[in-house]
Design an enzyme around this catalytic site. Structure first.
Site, PDB file in Angstrom:
ATOM      1  N   ASP A 194      -3.304  -1.974  -2.706  1.00 47.71           N
ATOM      2  CA  ASP A 194      -4.374  -1.025  -2.425  1.00 47.71           C
ATOM      3  C   ASP A 194      -5.031  -0.430  -3.661  1.00 47.71           C
ATOM      4  O   ASP A 194      -6.254  -0.334  -3.730  1.00 47.71           O
ATOM      5  CB  ASP A 194      -3.891   0.090  -1.480  1.00 47.71           C
ATOM      6  N   SER A 237       0.817  -1.212   0.000  1.00 44.74           N
ATOM      7  CA  SER A 237       0.000   0.000   0.000  1.00 44.74           C
ATOM      8  C   SER A 237       0.849   1.260   0.000  1.00 44.74           C
ATOM      9  O   SER A 237       2.042   1.238   0.285  1.00 44.74           O
ATOM     10  CB  SER A 237      -0.883   0.030   1.251  1.00 44.74           C
ATOM     11  N   HIS A 238       0.164   2.351  -0.277  1.00 43.42           N
ATOM     12  CA  HIS A 238       0.707   3.688  -0.027  1.00 43.42           C
ATOM     13  C   HIS A 238       0.630   3.915   1.479  1.00 43.42           C
ATOM     14  O   HIS A 238      -0.389   3.625   2.110  1.00 43.42           O
ATOM     15  CB  HIS A 238      -0.149   4.740  -0.733  1.00 43.42           C
ATOM     16  N   GLY A 239       1.689   4.413   2.050  1.00 44.76           N
ATOM     17  CA  GLY A 239       1.695   4.658   3.492  1.00 44.76           C
ATOM     18  C   GLY A 239       1.643   3.357   4.278  1.00 44.76           C
ATOM     19  O   GLY A 239       1.972   2.286   3.764  1.00 44.76           O
TER      20      GLY A 239
END
Length: 138
Positions: free
Chosen positions: A66, A8-10
């Site tokens: 994501d 995912s991002h983050g």
């Protein structure tokens, strides 16, 4: 047993992995990969390769990512494209999808991908209250 990379991002991947473990228990051969603001595609490739190395060279691997088209997807798709015989990539990661992936790890990649697509879609619902019964439903 199917190995899983959650990406995912983050820090979403770390958080959703923790949430799934609270419900389903800790899992072997599951790795979370985060893409942070100060990182680039090469950082993701390295993280993916580190996770893959920990699974072993003969592992079947499912990437749960994501967002379609984002950097975690783009980096994973480059890896999967070179290993379509034992890797698959699915986007739209949500908690019902991840829990069902844990429960279905004995399935082949060809079986689990469409199964998880349906599970992810079924995980999106809305609560519709009828005004005069609202208190009874809660």
């Amino acid at each position: 047993m199917l190995s899983i990379i959650i990406a995912s991002h983050g820090k979403f991947a770390d958080g959703i992995k923790q949430s799934a473990e609270m419900i389903f228990g800790q899992q072997e051969n599951v790795s979370s990969v985060t893409f942070m603001p100060d990182e680039g595609p090469d950082d993701l490739i390295k993280k993916y390769n580190d996770a893959l190395e920990s699974f072993g060279s003969d592992a079947s691997v499912l990437f749960l990512v994501d967002l379609w088209g984002g950097s975690p997807f783009n980096a994973a798709s480059r890896i999967v494209a070179e290993h379509t015989d034992h890797m698959a990539l699915l986007t739209g990661l949500n908690l019902p999808m991840l829990i069902e992936a844990y429960a279905s790890r004995s399935m082949s990649l060809d079986e689990i991908v469409p199964h998880l697509e349906e599970t992810a879609k079924d995980g999106v619902k809305h609560l519709e209250l009828v005004e005069d019964q609202g208190d009874d439903l809660l």
